[in-house]
Design a protein around this motif. Structure first.
Motif, short mmCIF file in Angstrom:
data_model
loop_
_atom_site.label_atom_id
_atom_site.label_comp_id
_atom_site.label_asym_id
_atom_site.label_seq_id
_atom_site.Cartn_x
_atom_site.Cartn_y
_atom_site.Cartn_z
N ARG A 9 -6.25 4.26 -3.27
CA ARG A 9 -6.01 5.56 -2.63
C ARG A 9 -5.23 6.47 -3.56
O ARG A 9 -5.51 7.67 -3.65
CB ARG A 9 -5.24 5.34 -1.32
CG ARG A 9 -5.40 6.45 -0.32
CD ARG A 9 -4.93 6.04 1.08
NE ARG A 9 -3.62 5.44 1.04
CZ ARG A 9 -3.33 4.25 1.58
NH1 ARG A 9 -4.25 3.56 2.21
NH2 ARG A 9 -2.12 3.77 1.50
N HIS A 30 -14.94 -2.59 4.14
CA HIS A 30 -14.57 -3.98 3.85
C HIS A 30 -13.75 -4.55 5.01
O HIS A 30 -13.13 -5.59 4.88
CB HIS A 30 -13.76 -4.06 2.55
CG HIS A 30 -14.48 -3.45 1.40
ND1 HIS A 30 -15.45 -4.12 0.72
CD2 HIS A 30 -14.41 -2.22 0.85
CE1 HIS A 30 -15.94 -3.34 -0.22
NE2 HIS A 30 -15.34 -2.18 -0.16
N ASN A 31 -13.74 -3.85 6.14
CA ASN A 31 -12.89 -4.27 7.25
C ASN A 31 -13.44 -5.53 7.93
O ASN A 31 -14.65 -5.72 7.99
CB ASN A 31 -12.80 -3.13 8.27
CG ASN A 31 -11.81 -3.43 9.37
OD1 ASN A 31 -10.75 -3.99 9.11
ND2 ASN A 31 -12.14 -3.06 10.60
N LYS A 89 -2.80 -5.27 -0.07
CA LYS A 89 -2.28 -3.93 0.25
C LYS A 89 -2.02 -3.10 -1.01
O LYS A 89 -2.21 -1.89 -1.00
CB LYS A 89 -1.01 -4.05 1.10
CG LYS A 89 -1.32 -4.46 2.53
CD LYS A 89 -0.07 -4.49 3.39
CE LYS A 89 -0.40 -4.88 4.83
NZ LYS A 89 0.79 -5.36 5.53
N ASP A 112 -14.06 2.84 0.33
CA ASP A 112 -13.53 3.03 1.68
C ASP A 112 -13.18 1.68 2.31
O ASP A 112 -14.05 0.83 2.49
CB ASP A 112 -14.59 3.75 2.52
CG ASP A 112 -14.07 4.09 3.91
OD1 ASP A 112 -12.99 3.59 4.30
OD2 ASP A 112 -14.76 4.86 4.61
N PRO A 113 -11.88 1.46 2.64
CA PRO A 113 -11.49 0.16 3.22
C PRO A 113 -12.25 -0.15 4.51
O PRO A 113 -12.42 -1.32 4.85
CB PRO A 113 -9.99 0.29 3.49
CG PRO A 113 -9.55 1.60 2.97
CD PRO A 113 -10.75 2.39 2.53
N GLU A 151 -5.33 -1.72 -2.05
CA GLU A 151 -5.71 -0.59 -1.17
C GLU A 151 -4.92 0.66 -1.55
O GLU A 151 -5.48 1.75 -1.68
CB GLU A 151 -5.40 -0.94 0.29
CG GLU A 151 -6.43 -1.81 0.97
CD GLU A 151 -5.99 -2.21 2.39
OE1 GLU A 151 -6.60 -3.13 2.92
OE2 GLU A 151 -5.03 -1.61 2.93
N HIS A 191 -8.58 -4.14 11.01
CA HIS A 191 -7.37 -3.43 10.58
C HIS A 191 -6.90 -2.48 11.68
O HIS A 191 -7.72 -1.82 12.31
CB HIS A 191 -7.69 -2.63 9.32
CG HIS A 191 -6.48 -2.23 8.54
ND1 HIS A 191 -5.55 -1.33 8.99
CD2 HIS A 191 -6.04 -2.64 7.33
CE1 HIS A 191 -4.60 -1.20 8.10
NE2 HIS A 191 -4.87 -1.98 7.07
N LEU A 210 -13.37 -8.90 -0.89
CA LEU A 210 -12.88 -7.81 -1.74
C LEU A 210 -14.03 -7.30 -2.60
O LEU A 210 -14.82 -8.09 -3.10
CB LEU A 210 -11.82 -8.31 -2.71
CG LEU A 210 -10.50 -8.86 -2.22
CD1 LEU A 210 -9.55 -8.98 -3.40
CD2 LEU A 210 -9.90 -7.96 -1.16
N ASP A 253 0.81 -1.22 0.00
CA ASP A 253 0.00 0.00 0.00
C ASP A 253 0.85 1.27 0.00
O ASP A 253 0.30 2.37 -0.01
CB ASP A 253 -0.98 0.01 1.18
CG ASP A 253 -0.26 -0.17 2.51
OD1 ASP A 253 0.89 -0.63 2.51
OD2 ASP A 253 -0.85 0.14 3.55
#
Lengths: 349, 349
Positions: free
Chosen positions: B249, B288-289, B242, B284-285, B245, B304, B134, A220
């Motif tokens: 971003r 999906h957390n 990652k 927005d992660p 993600e 996370h 995902l 990331d």
């Protein structure tokens, strides 16, 4: 240093065919009038395409062959046809000094095997690695390697990749002491495989190298712009590169859906279009196309199998830049330096 | 099947602290009034946070401890404090049947080691795997595992992950025969490591399993929506997750720059904002957390380390859904089925 880089083109590799390869050459030459091309492939298919790009014709020599490596061929099969296939002949032109670099959009495994056999690895290099530039939020792109040439790598391979990637960043990006990080699943020292920990220890010791080793990075953090060279094994590197490509396309697909979801957002899109077009250019994989095999006694560039003519032109630009920067010689100097110090270290023990 | 899932919360793990954990519990309970919580951690810190969310208080029992696992602690050190730390106590509540699932935002390696030691792996499972959903362009999310529990995996591990991931897709996503693919660096049969080729051969044989094995996939195809379960080793899975993600971003950062680059594009942004907000929610992660350790005799969910209260609430929702779907029992049934066939196959040879 070749002022007029001569590029050997495998016109038959990949799904894209001679039409796209020739259109890419034409585009590359419009930007860089010094380029010369040796084109390997079926004359019957190449000639009509060249007719469409008359200004290019003076810069091109066709070398006829109808034998081509298929996408599904095993590397071990491919190397038997090194002398008769468009891919093998293009690499051979580099070996014999007739061309400064070879470019192919074909089967990566076959290209790697043929290039390794014909050009041999440089002294001090066990395995060549595939390197390319990734876009970042920083001032410059970052170099990432290996992107798929070696499924498994040991610590020595990773150290050698670091030296080669740094030479790339110094010569092509102009960064005098590139920041190098190893791709891992955490940034703490205890994370990752034994190979990664050992490579990190070796790189921490090797302070005489023209690079700044900066520990581990994670998936990331690749586009943050705080690293110049990201080093990894070919399996993880390929997964990371493709996941980044797929995610960028996923987000832009969602964006397209968002913009077409209402009249209001369509109007917003129309207003924002000039700015969004810049984003599109920045994210288009064709504008980052062209991965280089580093660590061979000669330059071989891999163009993505599904790149368009702009992508091919970009990959030709990468090849020309590598030739002009004399990267093969510079990697050799860094490796000599590395080995001299390593031997001195051994002697002192 | 617990109608009122009881979740054991490690309030001290991760960088986020008890305030975010309690706010996440409050949000989760507003959506699901049946939830009950056992909260493990420093009462002095937890109580003032609970005061801010009075409707939550009836659903919470605090179990006081000031001992917490640090982010930098080695798993081998952490397991020695299983009885006194908030993380260890939360897992122990699951072991003793006092809670239906444990949730922590702490050190993944320590959580994995403690969970494995306390709950043990299920019969037929050599190693548990970390699984999460995902987002895709398709109708449903896809399950991906392992996301970082096991740095190296053999073919048997990958087959077991396929069985566990399919049980996840069947119970939580409601897909009766999930499409399973192995993550690789190419889709041709000859690509990848020996472990991957062996796992593919085993899965192709195991036609009696309630899954449809569909070969290899690559990093750029994960979000297409043509696969329900993506199986990989924990190193590659962590890199892929990652990188996805980070790239999402990266693209949204570039988008923000594009929208603020001129007055005209700012106006366009204002018009498109409602549609773009949907995109933001989708990417927005935090939404999906919640990654689940599959293959243990009990449920443990990893939040996370930098999730916000919405992310914590989402992870609690994942835990509650797993409890209600009785996933541990269903994975056990699939594994029994797999072993019965595997033994029958052995006997017939």
């Amino acid at each position: 240093m070749a002022v007029s880089p001569r590029i050997a083109i495998d016109a038959m590799g990949g799904d894209i065919g001679p039409a796209v390869m020739v259109a890419g050459m034409a585009r590359a030459r419009r930007k860089d009038r010094a380029l010369k091309f040796d084109v390997y492939g079926d004359e019957q298919q190449i000639k009509p395409e060249l007719e469409k790009h008359r200004p290019l014709m003076d810069a091109v020599t066709i070398h006829h062959t109808t034998d081509a490596i298929q996408a599904s061929e095993k590397p071990s099969q491919a190397i038997r046809r090194a002398k008769t296939t468009s891919m093998g002949m293009a690499i051979n032109a580099v070996k014999e000094g007739a061309a400064d670099a070879a470019l192919s959009a074909g089967n990566t495994g076959a290209l790697m095997a043929m290039a390794k056999l014909a050009l041999r690895t440089m002294p001090g290099i066990d395995r060549p690695a595939l390197a390319a530039l990734l876009p970042t939020l920083g001032q410059t792109d970052c170099v990432m390697l290996d992107l798929g040439a070696n499924t498994e790598c040991d610590a020595q391979n990773l150290v050698q990749f670091s030296v080669m990637g740094s030479a790339y960043a110094r010569t092509v990006l102009g960064i005098s002491k590139p920041r190098v990080k190893l791709l891992n699943i955490g940034t703490e020292e205890l994370k990752g495989t034994g190979e990664l920990k050992e490579a990190a220890a070796l790189l921490r010791e090797a302070t005489y190298l023209p690079l700044k080793f900066d520990g581990f990075t994670e998936g990331d953090k690749l586009s943050r712009g705080d690293v110049d060279v990201v080093v990894t094994d070919g399996f993880s590197g390929n997964i990371a590169l493709k996941t980044a490509e797929g995610t960028a396309r996923f987000v832009t697909d969602l964006l397209r859906r968002a913009f077409t979801s209402s009249l209001r957002s369509k109007a917003g899109f129309a207003l924002s279009k000039p700015a969004l077009n810049l984003l599109k250019v920045h994210l288009d994989p064709n504008n980052h196309n062209g991965a280089v095999f580093l660590g061979l006694n000669g330059l071989v560039v891999k163009s993505h199998g599904s790149a368009n003519y702009k992508g091919v032109a970009n990959a030709i630009g990468v090849a020309a830049s590598m030739v002009r920067n004399d990267i093969t010689r510079k990697i050799g100097e860094d490796l000599d330096n590395f080995r001299a110090h390593a031997f001195a270290g051994d002697a002192a023990e």
